[in-house]
Design a protein around this motif. Structure first.
Motif, mmCIF file in Angstrom:
data_model
loop_
_atom_site.group_PDB
_atom_site.id
_atom_site.type_symbol
_atom_site.label_atom_id
_atom_site.label_comp_id
_atom_site.label_asym_id
_atom_site.label_seq_id
_atom_site.Cartn_x
_atom_site.Cartn_y
_atom_site.Cartn_z
ATOM 1 N N LYS A 31 16.520 105.337 41.188
ATOM 2 C CA LYS A 31 16.169 106.636 40.610
ATOM 3 C C LYS A 31 17.397 107.224 39.903
ATOM 4 O O LYS A 31 18.517 106.726 40.076
ATOM 5 C CB LYS A 31 15.669 107.581 41.695
ATOM 6 C CG LYS A 31 16.719 108.049 42.670
ATOM 7 C CD LYS A 31 16.139 109.108 43.608
ATOM 8 C CE LYS A 31 17.235 109.778 44.404
ATOM 9 N NZ LYS A 31 16.741 110.786 45.340
ATOM 10 N N GLU A 37 26.518 112.019 43.083
ATOM 11 C CA GLU A 37 25.854 110.997 43.918
ATOM 12 C C GLU A 37 26.462 109.618 43.664
ATOM 13 O O GLU A 37 26.666 108.838 44.600
ATOM 14 C CB GLU A 37 24.345 110.980 43.636
ATOM 15 C CG GLU A 37 23.618 112.177 44.254
ATOM 16 C CD GLU A 37 22.173 112.281 43.815
ATOM 17 O OE1 GLU A 37 21.326 112.654 44.649
ATOM 18 O OE2 GLU A 37 21.886 112.018 42.622
ATOM 19 N N ILE A 46 27.126 107.785 50.758
ATOM 20 C CA ILE A 46 25.686 107.510 50.748
ATOM 21 C C ILE A 46 25.532 105.994 50.790
ATOM 22 O O ILE A 46 26.094 105.294 49.941
ATOM 23 C CB ILE A 46 24.999 108.041 49.472
ATOM 24 C CG1 ILE A 46 25.188 109.547 49.326
ATOM 25 C CG2 ILE A 46 23.515 107.705 49.485
ATOM 26 C CD1 ILE A 46 24.600 110.122 48.031
ATOM 27 N N THR A 47 24.782 105.505 51.771
ATOM 28 C CA THR A 47 24.608 104.048 51.879
ATOM 29 C C THR A 47 23.148 103.629 51.752
ATOM 30 O O THR A 47 22.851 102.443 51.640
ATOM 31 C CB THR A 47 25.158 103.533 53.232
ATOM 32 O OG1 THR A 47 24.500 104.249 54.284
ATOM 33 C CG2 THR A 47 26.650 103.734 53.343
ATOM 34 N N LEU A 48 22.260 104.615 51.790
ATOM 35 C CA LEU A 48 20.816 104.347 51.676
ATOM 36 C C LEU A 48 20.218 105.285 50.653
ATOM 37 O O LEU A 48 20.628 106.444 50.577
ATOM 38 C CB LEU A 48 20.126 104.663 52.999
ATOM 39 C CG LEU A 48 20.091 103.662 54.115
ATOM 40 C CD1 LEU A 48 19.455 104.335 55.331
ATOM 41 C CD2 LEU A 48 19.291 102.431 53.755
ATOM 42 N N LEU A 49 19.249 104.795 49.903
ATOM 43 C CA LEU A 49 18.546 105.658 48.966
ATOM 44 C C LEU A 49 17.103 105.172 48.885
ATOM 45 O O LEU A 49 16.885 103.984 48.604
ATOM 46 C CB LEU A 49 19.222 105.581 47.595
ATOM 47 C CG LEU A 49 19.079 106.776 46.662
ATOM 48 C CD1 LEU A 49 19.569 108.065 47.294
ATOM 49 C CD2 LEU A 49 19.847 106.516 45.368
ATOM 50 N N ASP A 50 16.178 106.058 49.123
ATOM 51 C CA ASP A 50 14.756 105.688 49.115
ATOM 52 C C ASP A 50 14.498 104.441 49.958
ATOM 53 O O ASP A 50 13.825 103.507 49.514
ATOM 54 C CB ASP A 50 14.264 105.471 47.677
ATOM 55 C CG ASP A 50 14.322 106.749 46.862
ATOM 56 O OD1 ASP A 50 14.278 107.828 47.481
ATOM 57 O OD2 ASP A 50 14.426 106.656 45.630
ATOM 58 N N ASP A 51 15.108 104.417 51.114
ATOM 59 C CA ASP A 51 14.933 103.322 52.070
ATOM 60 C C ASP A 51 15.535 101.980 51.616
ATOM 61 O O ASP A 51 15.240 100.938 52.196
ATOM 62 C CB ASP A 51 13.445 103.129 52.387
ATOM 63 C CG ASP A 51 13.186 103.305 53.874
ATOM 64 O OD1 ASP A 51 14.008 103.971 54.536
ATOM 65 O OD2 ASP A 51 12.195 102.757 54.370
ATOM 66 N N GLU A 53 19.007 99.768 50.884
ATOM 67 C CA GLU A 53 20.451 99.741 51.128
ATOM 68 C C GLU A 53 21.186 99.646 49.790
ATOM 69 O O GLU A 53 20.843 98.817 48.942
ATOM 70 C CB GLU A 53 20.818 98.535 51.995
ATOM 71 C CG GLU A 53 22.246 98.602 52.480
ATOM 72 C CD GLU A 53 22.601 97.452 53.408
ATOM 73 O OE1 GLU A 53 23.786 97.288 53.682
ATOM 74 O OE2 GLU A 53 21.687 96.725 53.849
#
Lengths: 136, 329
Positions: A31, A37, A46-51, A53
């Motif tokens: 996204k 970000e 941040i290590t995860l985004l929208d489930d 990795e």
């Protein structure tokens, strides 16, 4: 057109055309991301985004494009980042993986969900998503 | 101590990568396990006392798999300490391997995370990087030692948001005894705290408040409340840090104030100077002091620190000179 404007355009335009342009790119499924970000992803905040990795990818240490990226997006020098990653080692976090060339990053990103890297604009293709652009 | 050395040698033998870099740890084969550690030794000179101490030897192990990550840290706190005064010489040894941190993290998504286990209470800025090699000075501000429990054993729920700034909230919950009660500045069986962090560009502001229940100290109040407000500005060559806090019991103010302001200047990446001005009043120990700390640190590489500092106290018998060497590996 006034001569002074003609002289200005004649002198400046060739140089502006030569300005190098770069892009932060990702797998097409990513996204849209803000600059902050992207920074947080490369600092492994941040290590995860929208489930998914996230896999931030650096070029090798002291690669000129990596230094430009770190200055533009992370706002940190090479030595400050070294001290940052030493502190993060104590906190249990690893730095992003490194790849030797833009060609490797170019090949990796379309295949791996969550991957994110940076390239010269001429290396970007339709299989990637441009998240951020900057120039010299 | 041999256990730590053996574990590190074992990791070296399994190490998959060719190059080992100090301060980055190493991976055990291709397992989700990274090993590292640190040590610290210091010397303190006061008017009537000299102390030589080998005070930290620790092993770190951490890794992540999918949405889970973990951290384990075991430490010999005071391996050897020799103190010489005009009256006597004393030697202290503690060969117990203490649990400094032991926790499991679960990242639910980009905003929410849960931690269970023993962890550094995320209060202020100093307490997150409390080991000598990562600190700016050999000593640490009194406010980080007397206001709140340095470690929490229980749950930590975290919320983080990134838009045009970073917002971070930590909720600390402890309703049980510590994994290792000897290894905390307060022996506690309850701790409830909240931390709010706002970070933008080079600035960071933090507000912390909480309650904890102290054990085994019948002379002193057992239900204690604290707050701490912290601010940090970090640029390429300099840094400012300030914290102020207070602690109360149900009936009285136990620590009316504990505060410091610290400035740091990097002459180069290797040579760093810092000045810290501290002041505190503690009604539990009936002490108050104002301290000026002048420090110089030499880091040939970042994970190695050779530090010196001079502390000028309002109670002049407390004036002291400190030297230390510390390494993160």
């Amino acid at each position: 057109m006034k001569p002074i404007v003609q002289i200005f355009l004649f002198v400046v335009l060739p140089f502006s055309a030569l300005a190098n342009e770069y892009a932060v790119v990702s797998n097409a499924k990513m996204k849209d991301l803000t600059r902050l970000e992207i920074r947080a992803i490369f600092l492994k905040k941040i290590t995860l985004l929208d489930d998914t990795e996230l896999v931030p990818i650096n070029l090798e240490a002291l690669d000129p494009l990596r230094l430009k990226f770190e200055k533009e997006l992370l706002g940190m020098s090479f030595s400050r980042l070294k001290s940052y990653w030493t502190q993060e080692h104590y906190l249990g976090h690893r730095p992003p993986i490194s790849m030797k060339s833009q060609e490797s990053i170019k090949a990796f990103i379309p295949k791996i969900d969550g991957s994110i890297g940076y390239l010269n604009i001429e290396n970007v293709n339709e299989n990637m998503k441009i998240l951020y652009r900057w120039s010299d | 101590m041999y256990k730590i050395i053996l574990l590190f040698l074992l990791a070296f033998s399994l190490h998959a990568e060719n190059e080992y870099e100090l301060g980055k740890g190493l991976q055990a084969g291709s397992l989700p396990l990274y090993l590292g550690g640190y040590f610290s030794a210091d010397y303190r000179h006061m008017d009537e006392e000299d102390r030589y101490r080998f005070d930290d030897l620790a092993l770190l192990g951490y890794g992540n798999y999918d949405k889970f990550s973990y951290m384990a840290e075991f430490e010999y706190k005071t391996l050897y300490s020799y103190t010489k005064t005009q009256q006597e010489d004393t030697t202290e040894k503690d060969l117990t391997l203490h649990i400094e941190r032991l926790y499991l993290d679960y990242n639910y998504n980009e905003n929410y995370a849960l931690r269970v286990g023993k962890y550094n209470s995320p209060i202020g800025f100093w307490n997150l990087l409390p080991i000598n090699v990562l600190r700016q000075t050999t000593s640490y501000p009194v406010s980080t030692d007397i206001l709140f429990p340095k470690f929490t054993t229980g749950l930590n729920a975290a919320y983080t948001s990134y838009s045009d700034c970073e917002l971070h909230v930590d909720l600390m919950l402890q309703h049980n005894e510590d994994f290792d009660n000897k290894y905390n500045n307060y022996k506690i069986d309850e701790h409830y705290g909240i931390t709010l962090l706002y970070e933008k560009e080079n600035y960071a502001l933090k507000a912390n408040a909480g309650y904890f229940h102290q054990l085994e100290n019948l002379e002193n109040p057992q239900n204690l409340y604290y707050y701490l407000v912290s601010a940090k500005y970090e640029a390429e060559s300099y840094e400012f840090l300030a914290e102020v806090g207070s602690q109360y019991s149900q009936n009285a103010t136990t620590t009316p104030y504990a505060a410091y302001i610290q400035g740091l200047y990097r002459f180069t990446q290797q040579h760093i100077g810092s000045i810290r001005l501290e002041s505190y009043k503690d009604n539990i120990t009936n002490s108050d002091d104002s301290i000026s700390v002048f420090a110089y640190t030499y880091r040939p590489i970042y994970p190695v620190a050779l530090k010196s500092e001079y502390q000028l106290h309002s109670i002049s018998t407390q004036n002291q000179l400190l030297f230390s060497i510390s390494v993160l590996f």
